[in-house]
Design an enzyme around this catalytic site. Sequence first.
Site, mmCIF file in Angstrom:
data_model
loop_
_atom_site.group_PDB
_atom_site.id
_atom_site.type_symbol
_atom_site.label_atom_id
_atom_site.label_comp_id
_atom_site.label_asym_id
_atom_site.label_seq_id
_atom_site.Cartn_x
_atom_site.Cartn_y
_atom_site.Cartn_z
ATOM 1 N N SER A 150 0.832 -1.196 0.000
ATOM 2 C CA SER A 150 0.000 0.000 0.000
ATOM 3 C C SER A 150 0.878 1.262 0.000
ATOM 4 O O SER A 150 1.697 1.435 -0.892
ATOM 5 C CB SER A 150 -0.953 -0.031 1.198
ATOM 6 O OG SER A 150 -1.989 0.908 1.057
ATOM 7 N N ASP A 280 -9.337 -6.023 -4.732
ATOM 8 C CA ASP A 280 -8.894 -4.835 -3.991
ATOM 9 C C ASP A 280 -9.879 -3.680 -4.217
ATOM 10 O O ASP A 280 -10.103 -3.269 -5.354
ATOM 11 C CB ASP A 280 -7.493 -4.429 -4.457
ATOM 12 C CG ASP A 280 -6.823 -3.424 -3.525
ATOM 13 O OD1 ASP A 280 -7.532 -2.667 -2.850
ATOM 14 O OD2 ASP A 280 -5.576 -3.400 -3.494
ATOM 15 N N HIS A 308 -7.391 -5.806 -0.483
ATOM 16 C CA HIS A 308 -6.215 -4.953 -0.320
ATOM 17 C C HIS A 308 -5.266 -5.479 0.760
ATOM 18 O O HIS A 308 -4.065 -5.270 0.678
ATOM 19 C CB HIS A 308 -6.675 -3.528 0.030
ATOM 20 C CG HIS A 308 -5.579 -2.520 0.031
ATOM 21 N ND1 HIS A 308 -4.892 -2.162 -1.113
ATOM 22 C CD2 HIS A 308 -5.030 -1.779 1.042
ATOM 23 C CE1 HIS A 308 -3.977 -1.245 -0.819
ATOM 24 N NE2 HIS A 308 -4.041 -1.008 0.480
#
Length: 340
Positions: A150, A280, A308
Amino acid sequence: MAADLDVVNLFIIAGGTLAVPILAFVASFLLWPAALIKVYYWYWRRTLGLQVHYADCGGYRFCYSHRGKPGMRPSILMLHGFSAHKDTWLTLVKYLPKHLHLVCVDMPGHEGTTRTNTEDYSIQGQVRRIHQFVETIRLSRKPFHLVGTSMGGNIAGVYAACYSSEICSMTLICPDGIRHPCETKFDNHLQDLEHSNYTLNIPLIPTTPEEMEDMFRLCSHVRFKIPQQILQGLVDVRQPHNTFYQEVFMEIVDEKSRYALQDHLHLITAPLQVIWGKQDQVVDVSGAAVIAEALPGCRVDLLENCGHSVVMERPCRTAKLLLEFIILQQDARGGTKKAS
């Protein structure tokens, strides 16, 4: 009869002995869930053989956990995502060989790493701090493998572009910082936030157990059943840091940071692996194709039924893919050296 009484007394004593830790656990679960969560992380670090250390440099302190020593395989540095911490990687570390040298650092301002009001928490600012950390613990004496997820993936990619000689290979997990062609649920939230001039609640900064549950639904395709007390504990742990998280969030969605990874892709020379959850809802999986187009030699691994939070949802599979890639790249380097 006396023997029977001895047995009864033994059970009473044993029951009383067991009752104390059981009652302590129940009390912690009901009354102090935040404390229980911290004990949980401590227990798993200890179980997995991770040690917590601090690295000081010019008045700035980094907190990190590590396991193993540098050896034949490259060291692995792991960069967590927004509002997370070094223990994010525990589920993944569980499936990695114990002989590997692993380093999981708290990102600038997060958890045990120094937080200052004057710090630059933009992607570029955090890259500079991580480089300072790498130099302080002398990790770059030998090229290492860099992993980021991320926000940490955005930072890892820019780091590899800026300090290419330090990186032997890299894995980006659902990285932020890409202009992905398809919008996600979070993109819609972000647009609403922008239209409200950021007066609405940020989905990634929950303030109630209900908002925490919503964040889990947003970040994870796998549905975890989390007790209300644990949700409250997670809120309590994060609550004192929410103002800081808001500051970091505003920095990383700013124009100079939002697409930092994509702006630096052309400078990345290290072998690259991209791992992405197909479901995601925060950073769309179409970003993987954008990276593959810019860096045709990169390896892309897409995970079915995964959102995610790849490290939490598919830790075993992710560890296997990561290890395969590292070994493949090291074997390739060995073959190149023999050929020359």
